[in-house]
Scaffold this motif. Structure first.
Motif, PDB file in Angstrom:
ATOM      1  N   LEU A  64       0.839  -1.305  -0.153  1.00 59.94           N
ATOM      2  CA  LEU A  64       0.036   0.078  -0.172  1.00 59.94           C
ATOM      3  C   LEU A  64       0.927   1.164   0.215  1.00 59.94           C
ATOM      4  CD1 LEU A  64      -2.709  -1.001   2.659  1.00 59.94           C
ATOM      5  CD2 LEU A  64      -3.151  -0.840  -0.050  1.00 59.94           C
ATOM      6  N   THR A  67       2.529   1.777  -3.313  1.00 63.84           N
ATOM      7  CA  THR A  67       1.567   2.279  -4.269  1.00 63.84           C
ATOM      8  C   THR A  67       1.336   3.818  -4.087  1.00 63.84           C
ATOM      9  OG1 THR A  67       0.643   0.035  -4.491  1.00 63.84           O
ATOM     10  CG2 THR A  67      -0.719   1.795  -5.386  1.00 63.84           C
ATOM     11  N   SER A  98      -7.005   5.618   3.448  1.00 65.95           N
ATOM     12  CA  SER A  98      -6.149   4.472   3.633  1.00 65.95           C
ATOM     13  C   SER A  98      -5.116   4.386   4.523  1.00 65.95           C
ATOM     14  CB  SER A  98      -5.526   4.415   1.982  1.00 65.95           C
ATOM     15  OG  SER A  98      -4.861   3.315   1.853  1.00 65.95           O
ATOM     16  N   SER A 120      -8.257  -4.649   3.494  1.00 63.11           N
ATOM     17  CA  SER A 120      -8.920  -4.786   2.528  1.00 63.11           C
ATOM     18  C   SER A 120      -9.553  -3.381   2.438  1.00 63.11           C
ATOM     19  CB  SER A 120      -9.988  -5.643   2.534  1.00 63.11           C
ATOM     20  OG  SER A 120      -9.473  -7.161   2.279  1.00 63.11           O
ATOM     21  N   THR A 123      -7.311  -0.831   0.883  1.00 62.05           N
ATOM     22  CA  THR A 123      -6.919  -0.768  -0.477  1.00 62.05           C
ATOM     23  C   THR A 123      -7.920  -0.304  -1.494  1.00 62.05           C
ATOM     24  OG1 THR A 123      -6.021  -2.992  -0.091  1.00 62.05           O
ATOM     25  CG2 THR A 123      -6.343  -2.612  -2.281  1.00 62.05           C
ATOM     26  N   VAL A 124      -9.057  -0.065  -0.975  1.00 62.35           N
ATOM     27  CA  VAL A 124     -10.293   0.801  -1.858  1.00 62.35           C
ATOM     28  C   VAL A 124     -10.028   2.014  -2.019  1.00 62.35           C
ATOM     29  CG1 VAL A 124     -12.670   1.189  -1.926  1.00 62.35           C
ATOM     30  CG2 VAL A 124     -11.993  -1.194  -1.179  1.00 62.35           C
ATOM     31  N   ALA A 127      -6.922   2.358  -4.381  1.00 61.35           N
ATOM     32  CA  ALA A 127      -7.254   2.092  -5.714  1.00 61.35           C
ATOM     33  C   ALA A 127      -7.976   3.159  -6.316  1.00 61.35           C
ATOM     34  CB  ALA A 127      -8.073   0.864  -5.750  1.00 61.35           C
ATOM     35  N   LEU A 128      -8.881   4.145  -5.587  1.00 67.70           N
ATOM     36  CA  LEU A 128      -9.559   5.112  -6.137  1.00 67.70           C
ATOM     37  C   LEU A 128      -8.472   6.200  -6.403  1.00 67.70           C
ATOM     38  CD1 LEU A 128     -12.564   5.537  -3.887  1.00 67.70           C
ATOM     39  CD2 LEU A 128     -12.531   4.831  -6.248  1.00 67.70           C
ATOM     40  N   ASP A 129      -7.432   6.206  -5.489  1.00 65.00           N
ATOM     41  CA  ASP A 129      -6.378   7.353  -5.859  1.00 65.00           C
ATOM     42  C   ASP A 129      -5.436   7.065  -7.111  1.00 65.00           C
ATOM     43  OD1 ASP A 129      -6.419   9.259  -3.942  1.00 65.00           O
ATOM     44  OD2 ASP A 129      -4.814   8.340  -2.812  1.00 65.00           O
ATOM     45  N   VAL A 130      -5.298   5.702  -7.474  1.00 63.01           N
ATOM     46  CA  VAL A 130      -4.664   5.116  -8.214  1.00 63.01           C
ATOM     47  C   VAL A 130      -5.498   5.663  -9.619  1.00 63.01           C
ATOM     48  CG1 VAL A 130      -3.912   3.125  -9.787  1.00 63.01           C
ATOM     49  CG2 VAL A 130      -3.340   3.260  -7.287  1.00 63.01           C
ATOM     50  N   LEU A 131      -6.915   5.354  -9.934  1.00 61.72           N
ATOM     51  CA  LEU A 131      -7.627   5.731 -10.720  1.00 61.72           C
ATOM     52  C   LEU A 131      -7.853   7.085 -11.009  1.00 61.72           C
ATOM     53  CD1 LEU A 131     -10.602   3.174 -10.269  1.00 61.72           C
ATOM     54  CD2 LEU A 131      -9.175   2.965 -11.917  1.00 61.72           C
TER      55      LEU A 131
END
Length: 136
Positions: A64, A67, A98, A120, A123-124, A127-131
């Protein structure tokens, strides 16, 4: 040979005002502290969590973190190139959420399932940050 057991307070003063049953530093009397407290620092007489559990959680948290570092570098390049006003606050909000969930997972390491749910959950938003950083 006799042993002397120290009297320990059952709860800290902050436990009365903290959410989730309070933050306890010592176990409470005869019942298990896990019965009412979700997050607490381990007491000296708590059994150590298994090495595999700690290593798995640490590797997940490291993933995490790496990332998030990648998202931060991408966001820096995007901001230097000009970004909308909502870009940085959105990344910061999801990133801090996160981190808070990852920290909570380590504070609940003695619970059977809660740390995995929290990791978990951490991670969500990441993942929104990555998007957001990839699609902007």
């Amino acid at each position: 040979m006799t042993t002397v057991e120290k009297d320990r307070p059952a709860r800290t003063e902050a436990a009365a005002i903290m959410p989730f049953g309070g933050w306890e530093t010592t176990p409470t009397g005869t019942e298990s502290p896990d019965d009412e407290t979700l997050f607490r620092f381990p007491a000296p007489d708590d059994p150590a969590p298994s090495t595999v559990r700690v290593l798995t959680m640490a590797l997940w948290a490291a993933g995490l973190g790496l990332t998030a570092a990648g998202v931060g570098i991408t966001a820096l390049v995007t901001v230097l190139g000009g970004a909308a006003f909502w870009f940085v606050p959105a990344l910061a909000l999801f990133g801090l959420l996160s981190v808070a969930l990852a920290v909570a997972s380590f504070l609940s390491i003695h619970r059977p399932v809660l740390p995995w749910l929290l990791l978990s959950g951490a991670t969500v938003p990441l993942a929104l940050d990555v998007l957001i950083s990839a699609l902007y």
